[in-house]
Design an enzyme around this catalytic site. Structure first.
Site, short mmCIF file in Angstrom:
data_model
loop_
_atom_site.label_atom_id
_atom_site.label_comp_id
_atom_site.label_asym_id
_atom_site.label_seq_id
_atom_site.Cartn_x
_atom_site.Cartn_y
_atom_site.Cartn_z
N ARG A 187 83.57 -72.39 -107.47
CA ARG A 187 82.57 -73.40 -107.13
C ARG A 187 83.23 -74.70 -106.70
O ARG A 187 82.71 -75.44 -105.87
CB ARG A 187 81.65 -73.67 -108.34
CG ARG A 187 80.56 -74.70 -108.06
CD ARG A 187 79.62 -74.82 -109.24
NE ARG A 187 80.33 -75.29 -110.43
CZ ARG A 187 79.77 -75.35 -111.64
NH1 ARG A 187 78.53 -74.95 -111.82
NH2 ARG A 187 80.46 -75.80 -112.67
N TYR A 228 70.10 -82.86 -83.56
CA TYR A 228 69.57 -81.54 -83.90
C TYR A 228 68.34 -81.74 -84.79
O TYR A 228 68.31 -82.62 -85.65
CB TYR A 228 70.66 -80.75 -84.62
CG TYR A 228 70.20 -79.49 -85.27
CD1 TYR A 228 69.72 -78.42 -84.53
CD2 TYR A 228 70.24 -79.35 -86.66
CE1 TYR A 228 69.30 -77.25 -85.14
CE2 TYR A 228 69.83 -78.19 -87.28
CZ TYR A 228 69.35 -77.14 -86.51
OH TYR A 228 68.94 -76.00 -87.11
N ASP A 242 79.03 -85.80 -85.59
CA ASP A 242 78.86 -84.34 -85.61
C ASP A 242 79.48 -83.80 -84.33
O ASP A 242 79.00 -84.06 -83.23
CB ASP A 242 77.36 -84.02 -85.66
CG ASP A 242 77.09 -82.52 -85.75
OD1 ASP A 242 77.93 -81.72 -85.28
OD2 ASP A 242 76.02 -82.15 -86.24
N LYS A 267 78.16 -72.12 -85.23
CA LYS A 267 77.86 -72.23 -83.80
C LYS A 267 79.12 -71.87 -83.00
O LYS A 267 79.53 -70.72 -82.97
CB LYS A 267 77.38 -73.64 -83.48
CG LYS A 267 76.26 -74.15 -84.38
CD LYS A 267 75.02 -73.31 -84.30
CE LYS A 267 73.84 -73.94 -85.05
NZ LYS A 267 74.07 -74.18 -86.49
#
Length: 235
Positions: free
Chosen positions: A63, A116, A189, A214
């Site tokens: 984790r 986006y 981004d 992507k």
């Protein structure tokens, strides 16, 4: 004969795509292994305690860290020319983690308006519920317009290098000038271009985020739909 050892930083970016982030030693797998274990074995509770307290490098629970993820993060950091990177469960998680490490309730950020859809919703709806307000400006805004949107409680400026799906180009240098004039970081981004086509750190960005589902992993995740005029593509 080479006068000295070749460093990874000396390699072409195409080579870094393959080689960076993982350098196996003698007898170790040539291809980066996928480590599936959630936990790791140690001979003493003292060492485990040091790992838990982040006093020494290593792994004790996936984790927090995982060898495979760390190698991938190192590859992305090297490709972008960054110091280090952190992997999250999604691009939206990366954006959220970035914002919440800088902003808290009562703070404000300035964002480019061409985003986006999921990011726009995150900024305009979700962050508002957490007490963080957002002002949107055009991707080609000038320095004065950007500075005019900055408030005393503004903690960062955010932009999408190439907007998905609008394809609007973010004026990175202008936004960087405004952010640094105000003494706040610029978060970019870079999902659409990837570091192959643009390296935002070289143009003034302070933090870079990606969605690796992507173009980064080669799938580019285009979806085709059929309309009355034939096929068209959604990003």
């Amino acid at each position: 004969m080479f006068k000295g050892a070749i460093q990874m930083s000396d390699y072409h970016i195409d080579t870094k795509c393959v080689q960076s982030g993982y350098q196996p030693g003698n007898g170790e797998p040539r291809i980066l292994p996928i480590i599936q274990s959630t936990t790791y074995k140690y001979n003493s509770t003292e060492q485990l305690g040091r790992l838990f307290d982040l006093e020494e490098p290593g792994y004790f629970y996936s984790r927090l860290a995982n060898p495979t993820c760390d190698h991938v993060a190192a590859k992305i950091a090297d490709l972008e020319g960054g110091v280090s990177a952190v992997l999250t469960s999604s691009g939206q998680a990366a954006i959220m983690m970035t914002v919440l490490n800088i902003c808290g309730a009562g703070d404000h950020l300035v964002s480019c308006s061409t985003l986006y859809g999921g990011t726009f919703n995150l900024f305009s709806v979700t962050l508002k519920k957490l007490g963080i307000s957002v002002s949107f400006v055009k991707p080609d805004a000038n320095v004065d317009e950007i500075l005019g949107a900055i408030q005393p409680n503004t903690k960062l400026i955010y932009g999408e290098m190439v907007a998905n799906p609008a394809l609007a180009i973010f004026d990175l240098e202008t936004f960087a000038d405004a952010a640094h004039t105000a003494g706040i970081p610029l978060v970019v981004d870079n999902t659409f271009p990837t570091p192959i086509n643009c390296r935002p750190f070289e143009w003034g960005a302070d933090i870079i985020v990606h969605s690796t589902t992507k173009y980064m992993d080669g799938h580019d995740q285009h979806r085709w739909m059929r309309g009355e005029q034939g096929q068209f593509r959604l990003g």
